[in-house]
Motif scaffolding. Sequence first.
Motif, PDB file in Angstrom:
ATOM      1  N   CYS A   1       0.841  -1.214   0.000  1.00 57.57           N
ATOM      2  CA  CYS A   1       0.000   0.000   0.000  1.00 57.57           C
ATOM      3  C   CYS A   1       0.873   1.260   0.000  1.00 57.57           C
ATOM      4  O   CYS A   1       0.637   2.198  -0.768  1.00 57.57           O
ATOM      5  CB  CYS A   1      -0.910  -0.041   1.233  1.00 57.57           C
TER       6      CYS A   1
ATOM      7  N   HIS B   1      -3.495   0.785  -4.527  1.00 55.64           N
ATOM      8  CA  HIS B   1      -3.169   1.452  -3.258  1.00 55.64           C
ATOM      9  C   HIS B   1      -4.282   1.269  -2.227  1.00 55.64           C
ATOM     10  O   HIS B   1      -4.050   0.799  -1.109  1.00 55.64           O
ATOM     11  CB  HIS B   1      -2.946   2.942  -3.561  1.00 55.64           C
TER      12      HIS B   1
ATOM     13  N   PHE C   1       2.595   1.705  -3.441  1.00 52.79           N
ATOM     14  CA  PHE C   1       1.667   2.236  -4.451  1.00 52.79           C
ATOM     15  C   PHE C   1       1.286   3.686  -4.125  1.00 52.79           C
ATOM     16  O   PHE C   1       1.071   4.497  -5.024  1.00 52.79           O
ATOM     17  CB  PHE C   1       0.408   1.370  -4.540  1.00 52.79           C
ATOM     18  N   GLY C   2       1.221   4.013  -2.800  1.00 54.16           N
ATOM     19  CA  GLY C   2       0.892   5.392  -2.391  1.00 54.16           C
ATOM     20  C   GLY C   2       1.928   6.367  -2.932  1.00 54.16           C
ATOM     21  O   GLY C   2       1.586   7.448  -3.419  1.00 54.16           O
TER      22      GLY C   2
END
Length: 459
Positions: free
Chosen positions: A33, A65, A36-37
């Motif tokens: 996460c 995300h 991807f953030g």
Amino acid sequence: MRMDENAQAQTLACGRAVARDFLRSAAFLLLACVGFGLLVALYYTPLAPRMNALGLRLYLLRPLHTGAALGWIYFAGMAMAHRWLFEHMAAGQAPTLLRQVAFRARVQRWLWLGSALVAAVAYASGHTTGREYLEYPPWLALPILAGWLLFALNFAQVTRFRLGELPVHAWMWGTSAVLFVIAFVEAHVWLLDWLLARPVRDLAIQWKAMGSLVGSFNLLVYGSVAWLGTRLCGDDRYARSPTAYALFLIGILNSFTNYGHHTYHLPQGETMKWVSFAVSMSEIVIFAKVAWDCTGLGRRWATRGRYPLVVALLVATTTWTCLQLALALLISIPPLNVYVHGTLAIVAHSMGTLIGIDTMAMLAVGLWLTHELSGENQAASARGLVAVVALNVGLLILWCSLLWVGLGAGIRMTSTGVLPWIGAYPGWLGSMLLAAGALIAAGIASLAWPMLRRRRDSP
Ligand code: HEM
């Protein structure tokens, strides 16, 4: 039949192993996460066209995300709920249940992991339904739902539905399962053609279902923190007190009805809007309780004992809960809601809640599960405290930047009637998101690392 000591120890060890497996998957999703953030944040910089050229599209990175963020909370919540289920089982049930419960937990984890993998492959290859939070191929709803039903079966079998005897955290986990199943089915009603032909009804149902789904994972988190609290202070009287049940009931009521503060702008019946508004405002009671808890944070820190890192994360959770509730209450008031609806201020609210409350709390839970038997290692705790500070400073920068830009856009939007396009945000926003993201990523990576390792904790 009561268990002998050997069977009891075996049940507890099995519970710890099941919890560790869920936790490892959770930690992996949390790191994904964050990764991807950071890529999503690049879209707020001049690098956005290059990202598009590379095929890293925002509409594919975003579900990767947010999906990983939700997965992290669900897996971590399941780790703690199963840890409790096995302990409850060890406290006095026939050992024959052990194999069935452990088997179902394992199948549930594999069903969810398989679903996460298929969803990720679908996004990576450009496939999405375009439905926010339900971007995966719709048939994946079946294994996800089956996983929840397996948990519900485990819960029912182990507790034997003796609801009157259960502490508040068990009520929270049980309710979370029921709420999830109902809301998840409701969220997929959009697949029916008759609803697609009614956009207003569709939007209302979507928000209602999503509100309850958020309620369901909040209950997983609150249940986990409530049990953690009783374990840290060695006293479970609070988990059976009227205050605990009253706060739980307010939370449930909100999960079902407060979605209306997301749909004030829809042409719906006024009664529903008033009910939603009144119920949303009932959270003032929770706010008052949390604000009161904040006055005791110094005392809380003084009781850190063998778990300084866990307690530091719980102190941060309480502080963020107070801030987020204050913001949530303010933006639930219709005339103020107009200024933030559809802007980055809402991302500040949702990401701030997910990181400040849910992630902070589940990191505390995860670290307790990891060091439950041995206690925290002093040198690692000192490093961990630096990571907690980095995570919180990063989150504060992210939260303030998103709120500032969102509010500015909301004020402009109400005066001009036009929502700013992504490229119209101030130039500093992208660098600020990346700087905050780097601090958050460093803090989270350091805290989640022990949860990923296979090393066994020994007393
Ligand atoms: C490196 C740290 C992070 C960065 C840089 C980051 C960045 C972002 C950005 C820029 C958005 C807005 C996307 C858009 O344009 O729509 C977003 C949305 C979101 N993020 Fe993060 N994020 C980070 C960590 C996290 C974490 C740890 C969680 C939760 C565990 C999380 C949960 C979410 C959610 C739920 C949304 C959707 C919010 C909404 O639509 O209202 N993020 N993130």
